[in-house]
Scaffold this motif. Sequence first.
Motif, mmCIF file in Angstrom:
data_model
loop_
_atom_site.group_PDB
_atom_site.id
_atom_site.type_symbol
_atom_site.label_atom_id
_atom_site.label_comp_id
_atom_site.label_asym_id
_atom_site.label_seq_id
_atom_site.Cartn_x
_atom_site.Cartn_y
_atom_site.Cartn_z
ATOM 1 N N TYR A 220 0.851 -1.186 0.000
ATOM 2 C CA TYR A 220 0.000 0.000 0.000
ATOM 3 C C TYR A 220 0.884 1.233 0.000
ATOM 4 N N GLY A 221 0.353 2.350 -0.508
ATOM 5 C CA GLY A 221 1.120 3.583 -0.508
ATOM 6 C C GLY A 221 0.250 4.814 -0.380
ATOM 7 N N ILE A 222 0.858 5.861 0.159
ATOM 8 C CA ILE A 222 0.267 7.195 0.194
ATOM 9 C C ILE A 222 1.316 8.139 -0.379
ATOM 10 N N LEU A 223 0.903 8.950 -1.343
ATOM 11 C CA LEU A 223 1.803 9.916 -1.959
ATOM 12 C C LEU A 223 1.667 11.273 -1.276
ATOM 13 N N LYS A 224 2.737 12.041 -1.324
ATOM 14 C CA LYS A 224 2.725 13.372 -0.727
ATOM 15 C C LYS A 224 1.574 14.212 -1.280
ATOM 16 N N ALA A 225 1.294 14.080 -2.572
ATOM 17 C CA ALA A 225 0.210 14.837 -3.202
ATOM 18 C C ALA A 225 -1.160 14.463 -2.635
ATOM 19 N N GLU A 226 -1.275 13.270 -2.043
ATOM 20 C CA GLU A 226 -2.544 12.810 -1.470
ATOM 21 C C GLU A 226 -2.695 13.187 -0.001
ATOM 22 N N TRP A 227 -1.607 13.624 0.608
ATOM 23 C CA TRP A 227 -1.581 13.827 2.054
ATOM 24 C C TRP A 227 -2.579 14.874 2.534
ATOM 25 N N SER A 228 -2.721 15.973 1.835
ATOM 26 C CA SER A 228 -3.600 17.045 2.293
ATOM 27 C C SER A 228 -5.032 16.557 2.511
ATOM 28 N N ALA A 229 -5.577 15.846 1.554
ATOM 29 C CA ALA A 229 -6.945 15.328 1.673
ATOM 30 C C ALA A 229 -7.030 14.257 2.759
ATOM 31 N N ILE A 230 -6.026 13.386 2.807
ATOM 32 C CA ILE A 230 -6.008 12.326 3.823
ATOM 33 C C ILE A 230 -5.890 12.933 5.213
ATOM 34 N N LYS A 231 -5.064 13.959 5.340
ATOM 35 C CA LYS A 231 -4.870 14.631 6.632
ATOM 36 C C LYS A 231 -6.194 15.170 7.170
ATOM 37 N N GLN A 232 -6.982 15.826 6.310
ATOM 38 C CA GLN A 232 -8.263 16.372 6.746
ATOM 39 C C GLN A 232 -9.200 15.263 7.227
ATOM 40 N N ASN A 233 -9.237 14.176 6.507
ATOM 41 C CA ASN A 233 -10.065 13.033 6.868
ATOM 42 C C ASN A 233 -9.627 12.447 8.215
#
Length: 192
Positions: A172-185
């Motif tokens: 599994y992976g999380i990209l830096k570009a995805e972090w902002s949305a994931i952080k809010q969640n």
Amino acid sequence: MKAPILENNNVKLTLLDLSNYKYLETIAQEKDLIYYSPSDISTPEKLKDYVQFAVDGYNHKTAIPFIVYDKKKKVYAGATRFGLINWKNKVLHIGWTWIGSEFQGTGLNTNMKFLMLQYAFETLEFEKVEFRIDERNNKSRRAVEKLGATLEGILRKDVIMKDGYRRNTCCYGILKAEWSAIKQNLKQKINH
């Protein structure tokens, strides 16, 4: 490399080393706690070897192991780690996570992962965080999926387990570009 202290109102993560691992001896002996891991922490000696390996990784700048302290219950709960740190490519793994059964399902793990992801992306400025999980470990797979990680593939028969079984590993992976949305969640989840 100085190990960070990661904490919020619920959890505190500090460097796991030979000075504090004994706080985890009772939890480490819980039956099947790390059944889906190739590691063995079932005796005080094996736990010490496990921690020594993590400390060696820290000394070589390829790992940062943490001891997990539950601030609500005021007790040590388990361990987790940044590992396989690739400073050149700005990629690391979060894993080697185990917490006692009384802490599972309490939100503690989500708090831990939030702090670790925030540190990886915002302080270290890494580009990607990966998680590797035994294909059979549905509980951990669901937890990582709830964080917002994407299943990128499955490595077939790539890890030998303690009993000789060759497991398939889900990547599994999380990209830096995805972090902002994931952080809010995640912020919404940990603030409930």
